[in-house]
Design a protein around this motif. Structure first.
Motif, PDB file in Angstrom:
ATOM      1  N   LEU A  62     -10.981  -4.013   9.757  1.00 49.43           N
ATOM      2  CA  LEU A  62     -11.314  -3.161   8.271  1.00 49.43           C
ATOM      3  C   LEU A  62     -12.349  -4.685   7.746  1.00 49.43           C
ATOM      4  O   LEU A  62     -12.456  -5.544   7.964  1.00 49.43           O
ATOM      5  CB  LEU A  62      -9.793  -4.555   7.133  1.00 49.43           C
ATOM      6  CG  LEU A  62      -9.273  -3.036   6.824  1.00 49.43           C
ATOM      7  CD1 LEU A  62      -7.631  -3.696   6.304  1.00 49.43           C
ATOM      8  CD2 LEU A  62      -8.484  -1.555   7.876  1.00 49.43           C
ATOM      9  N   GLU A  78     -12.929  -3.080   2.768  1.00 51.45           N
ATOM     10  CA  GLU A  78     -11.239  -2.861   2.599  1.00 51.45           C
ATOM     11  C   GLU A  78     -10.585  -3.207   2.271  1.00 51.45           C
ATOM     12  O   GLU A  78      -9.300  -2.995   1.666  1.00 51.45           O
ATOM     13  CB  GLU A  78     -11.724  -1.838   4.329  1.00 51.45           C
ATOM     14  CG  GLU A  78     -12.495  -1.092   4.459  1.00 51.45           C
ATOM     15  CD  GLU A  78     -12.283   0.195   5.716  1.00 51.45           C
ATOM     16  OE1 GLU A  78     -12.557   1.166   5.911  1.00 51.45           O
ATOM     17  OE2 GLU A  78     -12.523  -0.869   6.717  1.00 51.45           O
ATOM     18  N   TRP A  79     -11.010  -4.686   2.940  1.00 51.22           N
ATOM     19  CA  TRP A  79      -9.987  -5.963   2.790  1.00 51.22           C
ATOM     20  C   TRP A  79      -9.416  -5.774   1.269  1.00 51.22           C
ATOM     21  O   TRP A  79      -8.719  -6.262   0.691  1.00 51.22           O
ATOM     22  CB  TRP A  79     -10.036  -7.070   3.216  1.00 51.22           C
ATOM     23  CG  TRP A  79     -10.066  -7.187   4.958  1.00 51.22           C
ATOM     24  CD1 TRP A  79     -10.758  -7.291   6.253  1.00 51.22           C
ATOM     25  CD2 TRP A  79      -8.648  -7.511   5.333  1.00 51.22           C
ATOM     26  NE1 TRP A  79      -9.978  -7.377   6.743  1.00 51.22           N
ATOM     27  CE2 TRP A  79      -8.291  -7.048   6.918  1.00 51.22           C
ATOM     28  CE3 TRP A  79      -7.391  -6.988   5.075  1.00 51.22           C
ATOM     29  CZ2 TRP A  79      -7.611  -7.475   7.390  1.00 51.22           C
ATOM     30  CZ3 TRP A  79      -6.513  -7.281   5.595  1.00 51.22           C
ATOM     31  CH2 TRP A  79      -5.500  -7.447   7.092  1.00 51.22           C
ATOM     32  N   THR A 124       1.279  -1.098   0.036  1.00 46.64           N
ATOM     33  CA  THR A 124      -0.417  -0.038   0.042  1.00 46.64           C
ATOM     34  C   THR A 124       0.641   1.145   0.035  1.00 46.64           C
ATOM     35  O   THR A 124       0.606   2.239  -0.440  1.00 46.64           O
ATOM     36  CB  THR A 124      -0.922   0.243   0.781  1.00 46.64           C
ATOM     37  OG1 THR A 124      -0.605   0.302   2.328  1.00 46.64           O
ATOM     38  CG2 THR A 124      -2.159  -0.974   0.843  1.00 46.64           C
ATOM     39  N   ALA A 182      -3.569   1.413   9.129  1.00 46.78           N
ATOM     40  CA  ALA A 182      -4.903   0.399  10.254  1.00 46.78           C
ATOM     41  C   ALA A 182      -4.127  -0.576   9.807  1.00 46.78           C
ATOM     42  O   ALA A 182      -4.504  -1.660  10.825  1.00 46.78           O
ATOM     43  CB  ALA A 182      -6.226   0.393   8.890  1.00 46.78           C
ATOM     44  N   GLU A 202      -6.988   6.532   0.693  1.00 44.41           N
ATOM     45  CA  GLU A 202      -7.721   6.252   1.637  1.00 44.41           C
ATOM     46  C   GLU A 202      -6.797   5.192   1.160  1.00 44.41           C
ATOM     47  O   GLU A 202      -6.452   4.282   2.608  1.00 44.41           O
ATOM     48  CB  GLU A 202      -8.678   5.482   0.961  1.00 44.41           C
ATOM     49  CG  GLU A 202      -9.539   5.979   0.495  1.00 44.41           C
ATOM     50  CD  GLU A 202     -11.179   5.666  -0.228  1.00 44.41           C
ATOM     51  OE1 GLU A 202     -11.961   4.884  -0.059  1.00 44.41           O
ATOM     52  OE2 GLU A 202     -11.799   6.967  -1.030  1.00 44.41           O
ATOM     53  N   LEU A 203      -5.609   4.384   0.420  1.00 46.89           N
ATOM     54  CA  LEU A 203      -4.634   3.577   0.880  1.00 46.89           C
ATOM     55  C   LEU A 203      -3.499   3.998   2.081  1.00 46.89           C
ATOM     56  O   LEU A 203      -2.962   2.846   2.526  1.00 46.89           O
ATOM     57  CB  LEU A 203      -3.589   3.471  -0.614  1.00 46.89           C
ATOM     58  CG  LEU A 203      -4.335   2.747  -1.599  1.00 46.89           C
ATOM     59  CD1 LEU A 203      -3.975   1.986  -2.996  1.00 46.89           C
ATOM     60  CD2 LEU A 203      -4.626   1.125  -1.059  1.00 46.89           C
ATOM     61  N   LEU A 234      -5.507   3.170   5.386  1.00 50.75           N
ATOM     62  CA  LEU A 234      -5.369   1.687   5.325  1.00 50.75           C
ATOM     63  C   LEU A 234      -4.140   1.273   5.913  1.00 50.75           C
ATOM     64  O   LEU A 234      -4.156   0.184   6.716  1.00 50.75           O
ATOM     65  CB  LEU A 234      -5.767   1.236   3.710  1.00 50.75           C
ATOM     66  CG  LEU A 234      -7.592   0.794   3.456  1.00 50.75           C
ATOM     67  CD1 LEU A 234      -7.950   0.719   1.734  1.00 50.75           C
ATOM     68  CD2 LEU A 234      -8.438  -0.051   4.371  1.00 50.75           C
ATOM     69  N   ARG A 269      -9.984  -3.626  -1.275  1.00 48.71           N
ATOM     70  CA  ARG A 269      -9.254  -2.877  -2.123  1.00 48.71           C
ATOM     71  C   ARG A 269      -8.032  -2.644  -1.853  1.00 48.71           C
ATOM     72  O   ARG A 269      -6.961  -2.469  -2.411  1.00 48.71           O
ATOM     73  CB  ARG A 269      -9.399  -0.836  -1.117  1.00 48.71           C
ATOM     74  CG  ARG A 269     -10.905  -1.102  -2.290  1.00 48.71           C
ATOM     75  CD  ARG A 269     -11.722   0.675  -1.128  1.00 48.71           C
ATOM     76  NE  ARG A 269     -13.054   0.345  -2.088  1.00 48.71           N
ATOM     77  CZ  ARG A 269     -13.829   1.178  -1.521  1.00 48.71           C
ATOM     78  NH1 ARG A 269     -13.818   1.692  -0.185  1.00 48.71           N
ATOM     79  NH2 ARG A 269     -14.872   1.566  -2.283  1.00 48.71           N
ATOM     80  N   VAL A 270      -7.522  -3.293  -0.290  1.00 47.23           N
ATOM     81  CA  VAL A 270      -6.405  -3.661  -0.021  1.00 47.23           C
ATOM     82  C   VAL A 270      -5.190  -4.924  -0.908  1.00 47.23           C
ATOM     83  O   VAL A 270      -4.476  -4.471  -1.505  1.00 47.23           O
ATOM     84  CB  VAL A 270      -5.897  -4.513   1.400  1.00 47.23           C
ATOM     85  CG1 VAL A 270      -4.464  -4.609   1.588  1.00 47.23           C
ATOM     86  CG2 VAL A 270      -6.599  -2.540   2.464  1.00 47.23           C
TER      87      VAL A 270
END
Length: 143
Positions: A66, A70-71, A24, A59, A52-53, A56, A73-74
């Protein structure tokens, strides 16, 4: 935290979380996206993607739960950052992260297997990575 949100430590090992953090952090550096790619990855645009990245990545580092989206997207950001020479670090991955391709792909496959149950609804375009948008709406240009 909703019932579906999960902290990284509940799903992944330390090396796996480290890979996601490294990947990320490549965005905005060697990894970059067009507006279309950012949208396909589930972000409103490239500016939102970078913000957002970064969030994340924080996070992940702080073991903050998450949501499944979100998972997703990661994971897609990691896959592209690692493998794509056009959009990601690609052939420069080892230079940028210190990790070999071989070690990275083994870790990435482990992550994919472990996140599979969490991401079940996202496979094959059944659900869009854009919150509130279905894959068919994206295909029809409604978003």
């Amino acid at each position: 935290m909703t019932l579906s949100a999960r902290p990284p430590s509940a799903l992944l090992g330390g090396d796996e979380v480290t890979l996601l953090v490294r990947a990320t952090s490549q965005w905005g550096g060697p990894a970059h996206a067009s507006e279309g790619l950012a949208r396909a990855m589930g972000f409103e645009d490239t500016s939102a993607m970078l913000v957002e990245l970064a969030a994340l990545g924080r996070a992940l580092r702080t073991d903050t739960p998450l949501e499944p989206i979100e998972w997703a997207r990661v994971l897609v950001a990691t896959e592209i950052a690692f493998a794509s020479d056009l959009f990601g670090a690609g052939t420069e991955w080892r230079t940028m992260t210190g990790e070999t391709d071989e070690a990275t792909i083994r870790t990435l496959r482990a992550i994919q297997r472990k996140l599979g149950p969490v991401l079940r609804g996202f496979y094959g375009g059944r659900a869009s990575l854009l919150a509130g948008t279905t894959g068919s709406e994206l295909d029809e240009g409604k978003r």
